[in-house]
Design an enzyme around this catalytic site. Sequence first.
Site, short mmCIF file in Angstrom:
data_model
loop_
_atom_site.label_atom_id
_atom_site.label_comp_id
_atom_site.label_asym_id
_atom_site.label_seq_id
_atom_site.Cartn_x
_atom_site.Cartn_y
_atom_site.Cartn_z
N HIS A 1 0.80 -1.27 0.20
CA HIS A 1 -0.07 0.02 -0.03
C HIS A 1 0.79 1.15 0.09
O HIS A 1 0.59 2.27 -0.76
CB HIS A 1 -0.92 0.01 1.08
CG HIS A 1 -1.47 1.43 1.60
ND1 HIS A 1 -2.75 1.44 1.30
CD2 HIS A 1 -1.37 2.36 2.35
CE1 HIS A 1 -3.35 2.85 1.23
NE2 HIS A 1 -2.14 3.36 2.13
N GLU A 2 1.80 1.27 0.91
CA GLU A 2 2.65 2.33 1.12
C GLU A 2 3.32 2.82 -0.29
O GLU A 2 3.49 3.83 -0.65
CB GLU A 2 3.72 2.37 2.22
CG GLU A 2 3.04 2.45 3.46
CD GLU A 2 2.04 3.64 3.84
OE1 GLU A 2 2.44 4.68 3.24
OE2 GLU A 2 0.88 3.49 4.38
N HIS B 1 1.64 4.68 -2.85
CA HIS B 1 1.55 6.14 -2.69
C HIS B 1 2.83 6.80 -3.65
O HIS B 1 2.61 7.77 -4.49
CB HIS B 1 1.81 6.59 -1.30
CG HIS B 1 0.48 6.42 -0.59
ND1 HIS B 1 -0.92 6.83 -1.08
CD2 HIS B 1 0.19 5.72 0.76
CE1 HIS B 1 -1.58 6.71 -0.04
NE2 HIS B 1 -1.19 5.86 0.70
N GLU C 1 -5.90 7.00 -0.86
CA GLU C 1 -5.67 5.86 0.01
C GLU C 1 -6.31 4.67 -0.78
O GLU C 1 -5.86 3.30 -0.98
CB GLU C 1 -6.25 5.88 0.99
CG GLU C 1 -5.67 6.97 1.99
CD GLU C 1 -4.27 6.61 2.42
OE1 GLU C 1 -4.02 5.57 2.42
OE2 GLU C 1 -3.46 7.63 2.79
N ASP D 1 -4.51 1.40 -1.82
CA ASP D 1 -5.27 -0.17 -1.42
C ASP D 1 -4.96 -1.08 -2.74
O ASP D 1 -4.69 -2.22 -2.56
CB ASP D 1 -6.59 -0.04 -1.17
CG ASP D 1 -6.59 0.67 0.40
OD1 ASP D 1 -5.34 0.63 1.14
OD2 ASP D 1 -7.57 0.85 0.70
#
Length: 425
Positions: free
Chosen positions: A273-274, A277, A352, A356
């Site tokens: 997930h990070e 970004h 977000e 995901d």
Amino acid sequence: MRKVLGAALLAAALVPTMAAAQGLNPGFDINAATRAYLDLLQGPARAKSDAYFEGGYWLILWNAVVAVLVYGALLASGVSARLRDLAARRVKRTWLVPGLYGVLFSLVTFLLFLPWSIYTGFVREAQYDLMSQTFGAWLVDQLKLLGVSLVVNALLFTAIYAVIRRFPCRWWAVGTAVVIGFLTLGLLLGPVFIEPMFNRYTEMPAGPLRDRIVAMAAAHDIPAEHIYVSDASRQTKRISANVAGLGPTIRIALNDNLLNRTSPDEVAAVMGHEMGHYVLNHIWWLLFWFGLGVLIVFAVIAALAPRLIARHPRWGVRDVADPAGAPLLLAIASVLGALATPYISSVTRWEESQADRFGLDAARAPDGFASVAIRLSEYRKLEPGPVEELLFFDHPSGRTRVRMAMQWKKDNVPGATMVRPTLAR
């Protein structure tokens, strides 16, 4: 023979198409699989999570109210004007007055906001069993934060008021660029110079989990020479990770709560997930959307502040270019910020949600992702109403995330079966 062969080839070609139309796992029940995870958080734990998060809705209002009261008191009492006069007596160059005022202002407002900060940042967190610090340790961190704000506000006040003097009619547009510049600089320097002031960062030990994270990073061209672990457990029980920084300061970091409380699949899901970004350039998109919000706020301030200053000569504020008017500008910004909650929530929730989806593809650990969503719901309401999620959630809700993970599992994992999940740690 050719007709038979042709029919066979046609049938073979149609099988994947038919399978795709029916879904990879037509027997996999997404609703049942989702409910199995959601039911992990029940009873008092669910009630506590809901109460904590719903209380945050009211904090949006009360934060604005407290800010208006504090800033209003500084104006009405004449304290802000006296701080400006003190700054003017201490420095000979006029352009430096706003910077010194910013330092004095930061010290005074730190003290005035301290009771509210103690409640929201320490007492309330401890009430909901999310705090790991003693009050003394928490206060030391607040003093460190004050030290950072003294430097930042001295520079920011100097720059913003220089812009107001130089561009009296269009300062709100140029000022937005200044704020974005400061924010970008903070993103660049924060991981290297600011974050280590509050936590100790050490290299993640070698092993299969680190190798897995490095492989995920390499697959998406993310620098992974260093993977750091922070000692966040001394402050909080929350799990967290990030791919932070810009350019040469980019680094991968996760906190020790994530390592100690979760399984390898859960760690991989969070790190995927990070990384999303980073790969999806969310920092730049966030700067864009934040900049648009600042532009609107500054434009409203530019329209309202001169009228309010003219109506209240007892404040001792000469005009918008007078740093003594800073409390007024900040009071207006506080109210507008509270009203902009749905905008801020929607922008961040969109990013977000994108991260995901990226994380599910990168880590390929849907059950780990679903388990993490439940852990995060220890302090985020798990099953909000649709309007509630739209207005107040800056991340997808736990229910939304678990369902996304189960949908991904159905669509991408051959022979997917529903597991009976547990949260062992």
